[in-house]
Design an enzyme around this catalytic site. Structure first.
Site, PDB file in Angstrom:
ATOM      1  N   SER A 144       2.218  -9.598  -8.351  1.00  0.00           N
ATOM      2  CA  SER A 144       2.914 -10.343  -7.378  1.00  0.00           C
ATOM      3  C   SER A 144       3.193 -11.554  -8.348  1.00  0.00           C
ATOM      4  O   SER A 144       2.531 -11.630  -9.273  1.00  0.00           O
ATOM      5  CB  SER A 144       1.866 -10.948  -6.257  1.00  0.00           C
ATOM      6  OG  SER A 144       2.300 -12.041  -5.844  1.00  0.00           O
ATOM      7  N   TYR A 157      -6.286 -13.665  -4.353  1.00  0.00           N
ATOM      8  CA  TYR A 157      -4.970 -12.671  -4.454  1.00  0.00           C
ATOM      9  C   TYR A 157      -4.561 -12.808  -5.864  1.00  0.00           C
ATOM     10  O   TYR A 157      -4.198 -11.973  -6.478  1.00  0.00           O
ATOM     11  CB  TYR A 157      -4.140 -13.221  -3.423  1.00  0.00           C
ATOM     12  CG  TYR A 157      -2.890 -12.140  -3.408  1.00  0.00           C
ATOM     13  CD1 TYR A 157      -2.933 -10.945  -2.945  1.00  0.00           C
ATOM     14  CD2 TYR A 157      -1.570 -12.801  -3.646  1.00  0.00           C
ATOM     15  CE1 TYR A 157      -1.971 -10.277  -2.810  1.00  0.00           C
ATOM     16  CE2 TYR A 157      -0.524 -12.089  -3.614  1.00  0.00           C
ATOM     17  CZ  TYR A 157      -0.670 -10.481  -3.333  1.00  0.00           C
ATOM     18  OH  TYR A 157       0.483 -10.093  -3.237  1.00  0.00           O
TER      19      TYR A 157
END
Length: 258
Positions: A144, A157
């Site tokens: 990401s 994350y």
């Protein structure tokens, strides 16, 4: 263009999710037999049924990626059913935590490390050696922009997605002389049908989405298919010389612009 996947088996973790399910559809459209792996058996079955109704080949697998014994048993079951995994898409992840580090929930941190990172390691460890033995394989992991640039309130994350890049590059080094490539996709936010909304409509849905759209040079957000087409390419015969790369699918959001 024929991507040469007609005799390949692709296993997609988190295969019932938004990006994972689109990965499954696109890989099946390219001729691969797809294993839709997810803890949500009903959703996985719906994806597999859709693929088969469209003429593709798909089966489901239920597995908790944090349970190493369950991962071993699942991979063995898949191997018996398909002959082995040629393409592994490490897609499963949690992305629901939002708190600054001082207030971050330790249990959420542990959960995200266990699923997002260790889960990818667990299943890769079970399929990667067989790929090397056969002399052909593709490992594609989903990172990401938060893994490259950090994400405010996204400690677990961001950290796990950054670590997947290191894991992916290590796999590329270890697989390079065995016909096995490993690459990592680094997408901008993807929002499905919300990408078609005007700025005003997007602001009403989620102001953060509109801020990200404005910060993206292309002035539009991504769609799941933007990511999945890259997955299909990296899985292809044509991508044999692409390995160890963190490939952005970002609309240019990672560029310096003013």
């Amino acid at each position: 263009m024929d991507f040469g996947l007609a005799d390949k088996t692709a296993l997609v973790t988190g295969g019932a999710g938004r990006i994972g399910s689109e990965d499954c559809r696109v890989l099946a459209d390219e001729g691969a037999a797809v294993v839709v792996l997810d803890v949500d058996t009903d959703a996985a079955a719906a994806v597999a049924d859709e693929i088969e109704s469209n003429g593709g080949d798909a089966i489901t697998a239920e597995c908790d990626l944090t349970d190493r014994e369950a991962v071993r048993e699942t991979v063995e079951t898949v191997r018996e059913a398909t002959g082995g995994v040629d393409i592994l898409v490490n897609n499963a992840a949690f992305v629901d935590a939002a708190a600054q580090v001082g207030e971050f929930d330790d249990d959420v941190w542990d959960r995200d490390v266990a699923v997002n990172l260790t889960g990818a390691y667990n299943i890769t460890k079970e399929v990667f050696p067989a790929m090397c033995e056969r002399g052909w394989g593709r490992v594609i992991s989903m990172s990401s922009m938060a893994g490259l640039q950090g994400g405010f309130g996204q400690a677990s994350y961001s950290a796990t997605k950054a670590a997947l890049i290191g894991l992916g590059k290590t796999l590329a080094l270890e697989g390079a002389q065995h016909g096995v490539t490993s690459n990592v996709i680094v997408p901008n936010i993807v929002v499905d049908e919300f990408a078609d909304l005007s700025g005003e409509e997007l602001e009403a849905v989620n102001p953060m989405y509109e801020r990200i759209r404005q910060a993206t040079p292309m002035k539009e957000l991504g769609r799941e298919e933007d990511v999945s087409f890259m997955v299909a390419y990296l899985a292809s015969q044509q991508a044999r010389y692409v390995t160890g790369q963190a490939v952005g699918v970002t609309g240019g959001v990672d560029l310096f612009s003013f």
